[in-house]
Design a protein around this motif. Sequence first.
Motif, PDB file in Angstrom:
ATOM      1  N   ARG A  14      51.613  43.312  53.540  1.00 44.99           N
ATOM      2  CA  ARG A  14      52.487  42.702  54.542  1.00 44.99           C
ATOM      3  C   ARG A  14      52.347  41.185  54.586  1.00 44.99           C
ATOM      4  NH1 ARG A  14      51.282  46.740  59.520  1.00 44.99           N
ATOM      5  NH2 ARG A  14      49.330  46.886  58.380  1.00 44.99           N
ATOM      6  N   GLU A  15      51.231  40.669  54.063  1.00 45.94           N
ATOM      7  CA  GLU A  15      51.017  39.222  54.083  1.00 45.94           C
ATOM      8  C   GLU A  15      50.957  38.640  52.675  1.00 45.94           C
ATOM      9  OE1 GLU A  15      47.706  38.210  56.503  1.00 45.94           O
ATOM     10  OE2 GLU A  15      48.355  39.428  58.210  1.00 45.94           O
ATOM     11  N   THR A  16      51.428  39.387  51.699  1.00 40.68           N
ATOM     12  CA  THR A  16      51.406  38.924  50.313  1.00 40.68           C
ATOM     13  C   THR A  16      52.745  38.295  49.946  1.00 40.68           C
ATOM     14  OG1 THR A  16      49.835  40.641  49.682  1.00 40.68           O
ATOM     15  CG2 THR A  16      51.097  39.629  47.907  1.00 40.68           C
ATOM     16  N   THR A  17      52.693  37.176  49.262  1.00 45.14           N
ATOM     17  CA  THR A  17      53.896  36.506  48.777  1.00 45.14           C
ATOM     18  C   THR A  17      54.235  37.022  47.381  1.00 45.14           C
ATOM     19  OG1 THR A  17      52.622  34.725  47.741  1.00 45.14           O
ATOM     20  CG2 THR A  17      53.280  34.427  50.061  1.00 45.14           C
ATOM     21  N   PRO A  18      55.466  36.779  46.904  1.00 46.64           N
ATOM     22  CA  PRO A  18      55.785  37.155  45.523  1.00 46.64           C
ATOM     23  C   PRO A  18      54.800  36.554  44.522  1.00 46.64           C
ATOM     24  CG  PRO A  18      57.810  36.689  46.703  1.00 46.64           C
ATOM     25  CD  PRO A  18      56.674  36.333  47.635  1.00 46.64           C
ATOM     26  N   ARG A  19      54.450  35.278  44.698  1.00 50.43           N
ATOM     27  CA  ARG A  19      53.483  34.680  43.774  1.00 50.43           C
ATOM     28  C   ARG A  19      52.143  35.392  43.867  1.00 50.43           C
ATOM     29  NH1 ARG A  19      49.345  31.420  42.839  1.00 50.43           N
ATOM     30  NH2 ARG A  19      49.480  30.005  41.040  1.00 50.43           N
ATOM     31  N   GLY A  20      51.727  35.749  45.093  1.00 48.88           N
ATOM     32  CA  GLY A  20      50.473  36.461  45.271  1.00 48.88           C
ATOM     33  C   GLY A  20      50.487  37.812  44.570  1.00 48.88           C
ATOM     34  N   LEU A  21      51.627  38.479  44.588  1.00 47.49           N
ATOM     35  CA  LEU A  21      51.730  39.768  43.910  1.00 47.49           C
ATOM     36  C   LEU A  21      51.599  39.593  42.396  1.00 47.49           C
ATOM     37  CD1 LEU A  21      53.913  42.768  44.681  1.00 47.49           C
ATOM     38  CD2 LEU A  21      54.178  41.758  42.426  1.00 47.49           C
ATOM     39  N   TYR A  22      52.308  38.603  41.846  1.00 47.53           N
ATOM     40  CA  TYR A  22      52.203  38.362  40.398  1.00 47.53           C
ATOM     41  C   TYR A  22      50.768  37.979  40.022  1.00 47.53           C
ATOM     42  CZ  TYR A  22      57.304  37.957  40.834  1.00 47.53           C
ATOM     43  OH  TYR A  22      58.624  38.184  41.118  1.00 47.53           O
ATOM     44  N   GLU A  23      50.138  37.173  40.881  1.00 49.18           N
ATOM     45  CA  GLU A  23      48.757  36.758  40.614  1.00 49.18           C
ATOM     46  C   GLU A  23      47.817  37.961  40.623  1.00 49.18           C
ATOM     47  OE1 GLU A  23      45.336  33.842  42.548  1.00 49.18           O
ATOM     48  OE2 GLU A  23      47.461  33.508  43.019  1.00 49.18           O
ATOM     49  N   THR A  24      48.059  38.916  41.523  1.00 45.03           N
ATOM     50  CA  THR A  24      47.239  40.126  41.574  1.00 45.03           C
ATOM     51  C   THR A  24      47.313  40.882  40.256  1.00 45.03           C
ATOM     52  OG1 THR A  24      47.480  40.352  43.972  1.00 45.03           O
ATOM     53  CG2 THR A  24      46.963  42.348  42.726  1.00 45.03           C
ATOM     54  N   VAL A  25      48.521  41.007  39.721  1.00 44.84           N
ATOM     55  CA  VAL A  25      48.698  41.694  38.432  1.00 44.84           C
ATOM     56  C   VAL A  25      47.967  40.945  37.328  1.00 44.84           C
ATOM     57  CG1 VAL A  25      50.380  42.390  36.692  1.00 44.84           C
ATOM     58  CG2 VAL A  25      50.899  42.696  39.123  1.00 44.84           C
ATOM     59  N   LEU A  26      48.118  39.627  37.304  1.00 44.76           N
ATOM     60  CA  LEU A  26      47.512  38.830  36.234  1.00 44.76           C
ATOM     61  C   LEU A  26      45.987  38.855  36.301  1.00 44.76           C
ATOM     62  CD1 LEU A  26      49.939  35.759  36.333  1.00 44.76           C
ATOM     63  CD2 LEU A  26      49.866  37.581  34.616  1.00 44.76           C
ATOM     64  N   ARG A  27      45.438  38.804  37.504  1.00 42.98           N
ATOM     65  CA  ARG A  27      43.973  38.833  37.621  1.00 42.98           C
ATOM     66  C   ARG A  27      43.422  40.206  37.230  1.00 42.98           C
ATOM     67  NH1 ARG A  27      42.166  34.213  39.230  1.00 42.98           N
ATOM     68  NH2 ARG A  27      43.348  32.857  40.648  1.00 42.98           N
ATOM     69  N   GLY A  28      44.110  41.268  37.619  1.00 43.30           N
ATOM     70  CA  GLY A  28      43.680  42.599  37.204  1.00 43.30           C
ATOM     71  C   GLY A  28      43.701  42.753  35.703  1.00 43.30           C
ATOM     72  N   ALA A  29      44.748  42.221  35.076  1.00 42.30           N
ATOM     73  CA  ALA A  29      44.850  42.288  33.614  1.00 42.30           C
ATOM     74  C   ALA A  29      43.772  41.441  32.942  1.00 42.30           C
ATOM     75  CB  ALA A  29      46.236  41.828  33.176  1.00 42.30           C
ATOM     76  N   ALA A  30      43.488  40.260  33.525  1.00 43.41           N
ATOM     77  CA  ALA A  30      42.476  39.383  32.942  1.00 43.41           C
ATOM     78  C   ALA A  30      41.102  40.048  32.948  1.00 43.41           C
ATOM     79  CB  ALA A  30      42.434  38.061  33.696  1.00 43.41           C
ATOM     80  N   GLU A  31      40.789  40.795  34.015  1.00 45.69           N
ATOM     81  CA  GLU A  31      39.508  41.498  34.076  1.00 45.69           C
ATOM     82  C   GLU A  31      39.386  42.535  32.967  1.00 45.69           C
ATOM     83  OE1 GLU A  31      39.068  43.112  37.953  1.00 45.69           O
ATOM     84  OE2 GLU A  31      38.937  41.145  38.948  1.00 45.69           O
TER      85      GLU A  31
END
Length: 357
Positions: free
Chosen positions: A150-167
Motif C-alpha cells: 500500500r505504500e510502495t511506488t512503481p519504482r519501489g516495486l521495480y527495485e524490489t524485483v531487481l534486488r531479489g534478482a541480484a541476490e
Amino acid sequence: MASGGFMGETADEHDQDETGERVEDIVDRLRQLRAADQQRRKHAEAGVVLDQLDAVEERLLAFGRALGGDPDDVAALPFTEEAGRDGMAEPLYVRHDRTLLNQVTSWLLQRQHIGLISGYGTGKTAFREILKRDLGRRDDFVVAHVDNPRETTPRGLYETVLRGAAEAGFEIDPGNYWQVRDGIPWATAETKQAVQEIAEDARAEDVTLLLVVDEIEDLPSDLLSAIQIAGDAGVRLFLSGTPAGKERLQDVKATLDSRLRYYEGIDPFDVEDIAEYIARSLAHFRGEAYDGESPDLFEPTAIADIHERTGGNPRDVRLECRELFTRAAFVWHRTGQDVERIRITPELRHRRFGMGR
C-alpha cells in the motif's frame, strides 16, 4: 483626623490572613496541591494497570514453563504466532487444502500468473510465507516480495524485483543506463527497462522470476499498472487478496485480470485440522517435532467447540486457542493444581475469575 478601622491598610495588607499569607498565594497553593493530587491519582491508576500487566505476564510465562516450554516473553507462547510478521514457522503450517497445493504448484511449474482469492484470515498470508520460503530454496526460482504494497511506488516495486534478482546473481549491465546506484538505475523509466533485461536473462537460464504481492484490494492504480508492466516484461506474478481485490483487477486492469489463473476460496479448517494445528503449536513451543498425535491440554469437546465458533477460519481458530490457553493459565494459577490436571473444555470460556489469590 485619626484614621480608624481598616481605612489605613494597603491592599496587600487587606488580602493577608492571620498567618501573613496572601489570598492569591493560598489559591495558588491549593491549585498546586490539587494538580499534584490529580497527578498522583493518574500515576496510581497507571501503576495498577502496569502492575497487573506484569502479574499476568509472569503467570502466563510460568504456565508455559510448566507445560514444558522456555518462553522469555508472551510472544513465545503457543498460538501467538503471526504468519506475516517474521515468517511463519514451517512446523506450524497445516497443509489442509490439498486442492490448493496441487493446483497452485502446477500453475507455478507452467509459469502462469496466479491470483489467490479468499476472505480475511483464511490462510493466504501463511501460504504466501511457505511459498516464499520453499521456492526460495530452489535454483529455478527467484522470489521477490513487496513487503508493504500500500505504500510502495512503481519504482519501489521495480527495485524490489531487481534486488531479489541480484541476490540470485542476476545483475544489470550498468552501461545500458544513464545513472546507476547500488546496482539500481536511478530513473523510474530505466528501472522498468532493467526489469525487462533481468527477466530475459533469467528466462535464458530457465529460471522463473516470481513477484509476490498481497492485499491487492488496497493497491493504488499506479502500482497495479507497474505490476502489469512487470508481468509483461516476463516476471511471473503471484497476487493475493480478498474477492474485492479480484473485482478491482477486473475494473482497473482488465488485461492483467484476463491473464491470471485464479484459485478462489481456501478451504477452512475442519475439526481434525484444528486438532493438528493445536498439536503443532504446542509441540513447536516445547521444541519438539510434531508426531501426528492428538494434542494434550485441549479436550476434544473444546476443539469441536472452537470449530463451531470460528467456522474453521484459521485466524479465528488461533485467537480462540490463545484465549482458552490464557484462561487455562489463570485456572492453573488460582487452583495450584499440577499442570497435568489442567484441561481445556468448552465450559472454561464461561468461567469468570480474576488474577488475585
